[in-house]
Design an enzyme around this catalytic site. Structure first.
Site, PDB file in Angstrom:
ATOM      1  CG  ASP A 132      -2.307 -20.139  -1.452  1.00  0.00           C
ATOM      2  OD1 ASP A 132      -1.804 -20.103  -0.300  1.00  0.00           O
ATOM      3  OD2 ASP A 132      -1.801 -20.804  -2.379  1.00  0.00           O
ATOM      4  CG  ASP A 140      -8.246  -4.546   1.393  1.00  0.00           C
ATOM      5  OD1 ASP A 140      -9.206  -4.037   1.992  1.00  0.00           O
ATOM      6  OD2 ASP A 140      -8.114  -4.496   0.152  1.00  0.00           O
ATOM      7  CE  LYS A 189       1.642 -17.681  -2.618  1.00  0.00           C
ATOM      8  NZ  LYS A 189       0.790 -18.884  -2.754  1.00  0.00           N
ATOM      9  CE1 TYR A 214      -3.585  -2.572   0.692  1.00  0.00           C
ATOM     10  CE2 TYR A 214      -4.643  -0.468   1.096  1.00  0.00           C
ATOM     11  CZ  TYR A 214      -4.732  -1.819   0.833  1.00  0.00           C
ATOM     12  OH  TYR A 214      -5.958  -2.403   0.708  1.00  0.00           O
ATOM     13  CG  ASP A 221     -13.913  -6.641   1.700  1.00  0.00           C
ATOM     14  OD1 ASP A 221     -13.664  -5.939   2.702  1.00  0.00           O
ATOM     15  OD2 ASP A 221     -14.342  -6.170   0.627  1.00  0.00           O
TER      16      ASP A 221
HETATM   17  C1  IPM Z   1     -10.560  -0.971   3.651  1.00  0.00           C
HETATM   18  C2  IPM Z   1     -10.734  -0.367   2.288  1.00  0.00           C
HETATM   19  C3  IPM Z   1      -9.552   0.534   1.987  1.00  0.00           C
HETATM   20  C4  IPM Z   1      -8.294  -0.324   2.006  1.00  0.00           C
HETATM   21  C5  IPM Z   1      -9.653   1.331   0.674  1.00  0.00           C
HETATM   22  C6  IPM Z   1     -10.949   2.117   0.597  1.00  0.00           C
HETATM   23  C7  IPM Z   1      -8.478   2.240   0.476  1.00  0.00           C
HETATM   24  O1  IPM Z   1     -10.891  -1.364   1.333  1.00  0.00           O
HETATM   25  O2  IPM Z   1     -10.479  -0.207   4.634  1.00  0.00           O
HETATM   26  O3  IPM Z   1     -10.536  -2.194   3.746  1.00  0.00           O
HETATM   27  O4  IPM Z   1      -7.936  -0.928   0.992  1.00  0.00           O
HETATM   28  O5  IPM Z   1      -7.645  -0.381   3.056  1.00  0.00           O
HETATM   29 MG    MG Z   2     -11.069  -3.306   2.139  1.00  0.00          MG
END
Ligand code: IPM
Ligand code: MG
Length: 348
Positions: free
Chosen positions: A217, A241, A185, A135, A245
């Site tokens: 993975d 990240d 990884k 990042y 999700d």
């Molecule tokens: C998160 C989001 C952010 C990230 C984006 C919006 C920059 O996806 O907080 O998970 O990738 O960290």
């Molecule tokens: Mg995110």
């Protein structure tokens, strides 16, 4: 009186932070100050993270963040896009530790993409490193000798960055079931080899925590195969990240998951729902406010030491869900405000 900075941001951010604020007002007396961030701030000031917003965050006791992201600004240069505000604020405030709990609230088994008996077992805390990795490495686009366009982003950690997030992982595991799984990884990446070596070194300080390692993975696969095997996962910025999700859908809805971003012991904290700005439903009163409300509970717990109030809010969300309150993402019809009313009702 504690000062809570509210940065509503874009899309559904303002709608959900408004409801979280109502819940905070019901459990204590706080000073609130709001400032714009992301696309909203760009529209007002020409910059997604105005100095005044950053200054407010720095002098506050804790920050409640909504969401950023607006399709209107996707073609701006990267440093002016809404996302730059979120990354900038994380970096400026030194918020290196991101805690993302994923737990299924009883009654939401059917909302999960997993079979109910598997979904029920998920109760994992993802500890994601937040101010390093690919990042924040050197990035750019250029042209190869052969005249082809190329793009690159450097993945990098130094040992101090890994050690401090590893300690947060171990401390978190110590307060839970004592199981820490470090995700990397290392079979391919040197960054990950360093990560793994350092995590193993730090583990000597935590003899009471059982440490395991998993390639990312495989972790993605295990998270949907048998999520109940995880207690605490510690991982880098990019892997965290993605896995967080994924974990959110296992737990029912991304509309339910809060997060805390911390600067370490005694430092500032920022709290935000992990869902994004959801421009497709913004302004329609459809968004689930629970992730923002649960983020407010984390704020009370981690930044203000108000454990009882945090417990009460979390119990109220659980009760509202158990009593059948559902926004659209959970298969129901309640508006954002009505869902918050259900939580406030359960709190009373
Ligand atoms: C998160 C989001 C952010 C990230 C984006 C919006 C920059 O996806 O907080 O998970 O990738 O960290
Ligand atoms: Mg995110």
């Amino acid at each position: 009186m504690a000062l809570i900075a509210i940065l509503p941001g874009d899309g559904i951010g303002p709608e959900v932070t408004r409801e979280a604020r109502r819940v905070l007002e019901q459990v204590g007396d706080f000073d609130f100050e709001e400032a714009s961030v992301g696309g909203a701030a760009y529209r007002e000031t020409g910059h997604p993270l105005p100095d005044a917003t950053l200054a407010l965050a720095k002098r506050s006791d804790a920050v409640l963040f909504g969401a950023i992201g607006d399709p209107e600004f996707e073609s701006l240069e990267r440093s002016l896009r809404p996302e730059a505000a979120l990354l900038g604020i994380r970096k400026e405030l030194g918020l290196f530790a991101n805690l993302r709990p994923a737990k299924l609230f009883a009654g939401l088994e059917e909302a999960s993409s997993l079979r109910p008996e598997i979904a029920r077992s998920i109760d994992v805390m993802i500890v994601r490193e937040l101010t390093g990795d690919v990042y924040f490495g050197e990035k750019g686009q250029g042209t190869t000798d052969a005249g082809l366009r190329e793009g690159h982003d450097l993945m990098r950690y130094d040992e101090a960055e890994v050690a401090r997030i590893a300690r947060v992982g171990f401390e978190t595991a110590k307060r839970r079931k004592g199981l820490l799984c470090s995700v990397d990884k290392a079979n391919v990446l040197e960054t990950s080899q360093l990560w793994r070596d350092v995590v193993i070194e730090i583990s000597a300080e935590y003899p009471d925590v059982s440490l395991s390692h998993m390639y990312v993975d495989n972790a993605a696969m295990q998270l949907v195969r048998d999520p109940g095997q995880f207690d605490v996962i510690v991982t880098g910025n990019l892997f965290g990240d993605i896995l967080s999700d994924q974990a959110s859908m296992c737990a029912g809805s991304i509309g339910m998951l809060p997060s805390a971003s911390l600067a370490g012991e005694g430092g500032l904290g920022m709290y935000e729902p992990i869902h994004g700005s959801a421009p497709d439903i913004a302004g329609q009163g459809k968004a689930n406010p629970c992730a923002a409300i649960l983020s407010a509970a984390m704020l009370l717990r981690y930044s203000l030491g108000m454990t009882d109030a945090a417990d009460r809010i979390e119990a109220a969300v659980a009760k509202a869900i158990a009593d059948g309150a559902r926004t659209a993402d959970l298969g129901g019809t309640l508006s954002t405000g009505a869902m918050a009313d259900a939580v406030l009702g359960a709190l009373a």
